[in-house]
Structure formats: C-alpha cells, structure tokens
Write a protein that holds these residues in place. Structure first.
Motif, PDB file in Angstrom:
ATOM      1  N   PHE A  46       4.204 -15.416  10.219  1.00  0.00           N
ATOM      2  CA  PHE A  46       2.799 -15.954   9.951  1.00  0.00           C
ATOM      3  C   PHE A  46       1.660 -15.012   9.890  1.00  0.00           C
ATOM      4  O   PHE A  46       0.659 -15.511   9.492  1.00  0.00           O
ATOM      5  N   PHE A  47       2.058 -13.696  10.028  1.00  0.00           N
ATOM      6  CA  PHE A  47       1.053 -12.868   9.906  1.00  0.00           C
ATOM      7  C   PHE A  47       1.953 -11.554   9.553  1.00  0.00           C
ATOM      8  O   PHE A  47       2.351 -10.627  10.236  1.00  0.00           O
ATOM      9  N   GLN A  48       2.091 -11.438   8.016  1.00  0.00           N
ATOM     10  CA  GLN A  48       2.721 -10.565   7.401  1.00  0.00           C
ATOM     11  C   GLN A  48       2.467  -9.199   7.235  1.00  0.00           C
ATOM     12  O   GLN A  48       3.485  -8.185   6.971  1.00  0.00           O
ATOM     13  N   ARG A  49       1.177  -8.784   7.075  1.00  0.00           N
ATOM     14  CA  ARG A  49       0.580  -7.534   6.983  1.00  0.00           C
ATOM     15  C   ARG A  49       0.995  -6.785   5.861  1.00  0.00           C
ATOM     16  O   ARG A  49       1.442  -5.639   5.700  1.00  0.00           O
ATOM     17  N   THR A  50       1.155  -7.328   4.553  1.00  0.00           N
ATOM     18  CA  THR A  50       1.688  -6.969   3.487  1.00  0.00           C
ATOM     19  C   THR A  50       0.635  -5.782   2.703  1.00  0.00           C
ATOM     20  O   THR A  50       1.280  -4.662   2.105  1.00  0.00           O
ATOM     21  N   THR A  51      -0.556  -6.077   2.924  1.00  0.00           N
ATOM     22  CA  THR A  51      -1.536  -5.171   2.452  1.00  0.00           C
ATOM     23  C   THR A  51      -1.578  -3.639   3.313  1.00  0.00           C
ATOM     24  O   THR A  51      -1.667  -2.689   2.968  1.00  0.00           O
ATOM     25  N   ASP A  52      -1.440  -4.080   4.518  1.00  0.00           N
ATOM     26  CA  ASP A  52      -1.210  -3.102   5.698  1.00  0.00           C
ATOM     27  C   ASP A  52      -0.130  -2.148   5.324  1.00  0.00           C
ATOM     28  O   ASP A  52      -0.509  -0.908   5.242  1.00  0.00           O
ATOM     29  N   GLN A  53       1.088  -2.667   4.949  1.00  0.00           N
ATOM     30  CA  GLN A  53       2.149  -2.098   4.814  1.00  0.00           C
ATOM     31  C   GLN A  53       2.054  -1.008   3.676  1.00  0.00           C
ATOM     32  O   GLN A  53       2.575  -0.128   3.465  1.00  0.00           O
ATOM     33  N   ASP A  54       1.197  -1.577   2.445  1.00  0.00           N
ATOM     34  CA  ASP A  54       1.096  -0.989   1.209  1.00  0.00           C
ATOM     35  C   ASP A  54       0.272   0.327   1.711  1.00  0.00           C
ATOM     36  O   ASP A  54       0.466   1.506   1.155  1.00  0.00           O
TER      37      ASP A  54
END
Ligand code: NAP
Length: 283
Positions: free
Chosen positions: A163-171
């Motif tokens: 529900f809070f996937q942090r994809t841009t953080d991971q990028d």
C-alpha cells in the motif's frame, strides 16, 4: 539464501527477521526459533530494548558469527554527536555481545545527523560496523546526506509494503547505490493485508499465502525484507518464499495497490519530528 551486494561489497541476505515490538522477555526465544528456521539476518535497534536478548540467542544458537548478518540502529543523539554516537554503538555492541555489527543504521533523520554520520563513518573504518546506513530518510534528506559526505549509506530502511511501494524512492536509491530495505513489509497487517483478495488470490495461484506473495513481490523488486513474527509456523512460512516466482501480470496487480502514502506516520510531519527528536534512550 539469495543476497544483495551492498555498495562496499558486503553481501546481505535479501530476507531476514525483525524484532520490533517483541518484548525483551520473549525475544531470546523468538530469535532462537528464527535462527533454527534458517534466518541469518537479524534486525534490532537500541530503541527496541531487546539487544541483550538478541545477543543471548545468537550465543546459544551455535551459528558461526560469520554466517550471521546483524543490524542494529542508533537512536537520535544531541549535538555534538560524535562522542555520543560512539558511546551508543559501544553500548549496543556490549548488549549484543559482539565485537562488530554487520550494519549500523541511523534510526531517524533527526538530531545532529551530520555528527552522527561522521561518527558512523569512523566506526565503519575501524571495523565496528561492516556497513553503515540510514532508516526513514525521504529522498531529499537522503540525497543531501549522499552529496555532502564521504561515505554513501549502504542501506535506507523505509516503510515499504503493497500500500506504500516507494518506487520513486527506490529509483533515487538505485541511482546512488543505496540498497532499499523494507520495514513493515506486511504493513503490520493493516488494510487487511493477510486476507486481502488480490494478495490472497496471487498467493493461492502458487499454493502460497498472501503474506508469502508480499515477501516474494518485495524480493522480486530487489528489496531486502525483514518480516517479524513470534510464531514458529509463521516464521517458517515467511522463510519459504524461494520456490516460486510472481509473473509480470501478478507484479502489476500488486503495483496497482499502491496508495502512495504511509499507513503509520509521516517522518516529515512536524509533530512527529518534535516527538521523535525529543525522545532519548536510557543507558
Ligand atoms: P511486519 O513485519 O509488517 O508485520 C508483523 C506482524 O505480522 C505481526 O503482528 C505478526 O504477528 C504478523 N505476521 C507475521 N507473519 C505473518 C504471517 N505469515 N501471517 C499472518 N500474520 C503474520 O511489521 P514490523 O515488525 O513493524 O516490521 C518488520 C521489521 O522491520 C521490524 O520487526 C523491525 O525490525 C523493522 N522496523 C523498522 C522500523 C524503522 O523505523 N527502521 C520501523 C518498524 C519496523 P505474529 O508475530 O503473531 O506472527
């Protein structure tokens, strides 16, 4: 065990065991059970109050130290933080009964962050921590730390679940060589995660549970995950996630569950900044 390679070359298991909210009196048993189930990455913190129990379980397990990957975390320190940080690490090592940890994380992006980080860099150079990293750093704070210091954090441990996937953080982390680690991978069961229809159906398609589908999804995103359980059956279940693979369609179905916001609290909320910054640990 599948591993990830950190930016200093250290190998870290992609799946481990977290001990947040396990009372100290139950922690030795839980960690002993986790080690017996095969877990080798253990995640504790000075603030969890259970480092001594983690240390006892390690000593009694008979598992060679070099097979283990032990993480603990520094609580918020006042400026000038160099000496305080050094003392805090020494206290953690004494409680754990270890001469080094494998990963030392700054638990919160507060207090004398730069003083804390410089002391952590020194501890890394001395071999008291094989790798150093941070937790709960949003991209702006992480980038500032990366750009203005000698050592780039090896890891950023942040709330990450369906529900809070942090994809841009991971990028951003990928771009700078910072390994993404999930805390609260099950969102502590919030939003009905363990019986969620999409997650349950994906699990079922592989003869697995919703929980196992979530761990598999994190692993396939190259995110290190540290589920917590006090139940040996659930510990075994959470460890049994390397004999199946989610399809691209299933990964996309889980991606669609992202609501893009915390289910706990925002580390940038001024009230939380004030509350966490004021908290100090005894001893
Ligand atoms: P979590 O792993 O998302 O969820 C733990 C909860 O899920 C427990 O209530 C557990 O109950 C239940 N559970 C575990 N496996 C299950 C399964 N297969 N089926 C059904 N229920 C299951 O929560 P978390 O402990 O908050 O996060 C994991 C770790 O991340 C922590 O232990 C800690 O090491 C770390 N963490 C770090 C931070 C940070 O600020 N850096 C913050 C929070 C957490 P039972 O125990 O009864 O099985």
């Amino acid at each position: 065990m599948q591993t990830v390679t950190l930016n200093n070359g250290a190998e870290m298991p992609i799946l481990g065991f977290g001990v947040y909210q396990i009372p100290p009196e139950n922690t030795e048993q839980a960690v002993s059970d986790a080690l017996a189930a095969g877990y080798r990455l253990l995640d504790t913190a000075a603030a969890y109050g259970n480092e001594e129990a983690v240390g006892r379980a390690i000593r009694n397990s008979g598992v060679p130290r070099e097979e283990l990957f032990v993480t603990t975390k520094l609580w918020v320190q006042d400026a000038p933080a160099e000496d305080n940080t050094r003392r805090a690490l020494e206290t953690s090592l004494t409680k754990l009964g270890l001469d080094h940890v494998d990963l030392y994380l700054m638990h919160q992006p507060y207090g004398d962050v730069y003083g804390q980080w410089r002391a952590m860099e020194a501890a890394g150079q001395e071999g008291l921590a094989r790798a150093i990293g941070v937790a709960n750093f949003h991209p702006d704070r992480l980038l500032d730390l990366v750009l203005n210091n000698e050592v780039t954090p090896a890891v950023n441990q942040i709330e990450t679940h369906p529900f809070f996937q942090r994809t841009t953080d991971q990028d951003l982390m990928r771009e700078h060589g910072v390994q993404h680690q999930s805390w609260g991978g099950f969102a502590e069961g919030r939003n009905g995660l363990f019986t969620h229809p999409v997650l349950s159906e994906i699990g079922l398609a592989h003869g697995k549970s919703a929980a196992q589908a979530v761990l598999r999804w994190l692993i396939q995103r190259d995110i290190v995950t540290i589920p917590k359980s006090v139940d040996p059956g659930r510990m075994a279940q959470n460890f049994d996630v390397f004999d199946f693979e989610l399809t691209d369609e299933q990964m996309a179905e889980i991606a669609a569950l992202d609501a893009g916001t915390t289910l706990f609290f925002d580390h940038r909320d001024p009230e939380m900044v004030a509350w966490l910054s004021k908290r100090r640990l005894d001893g």
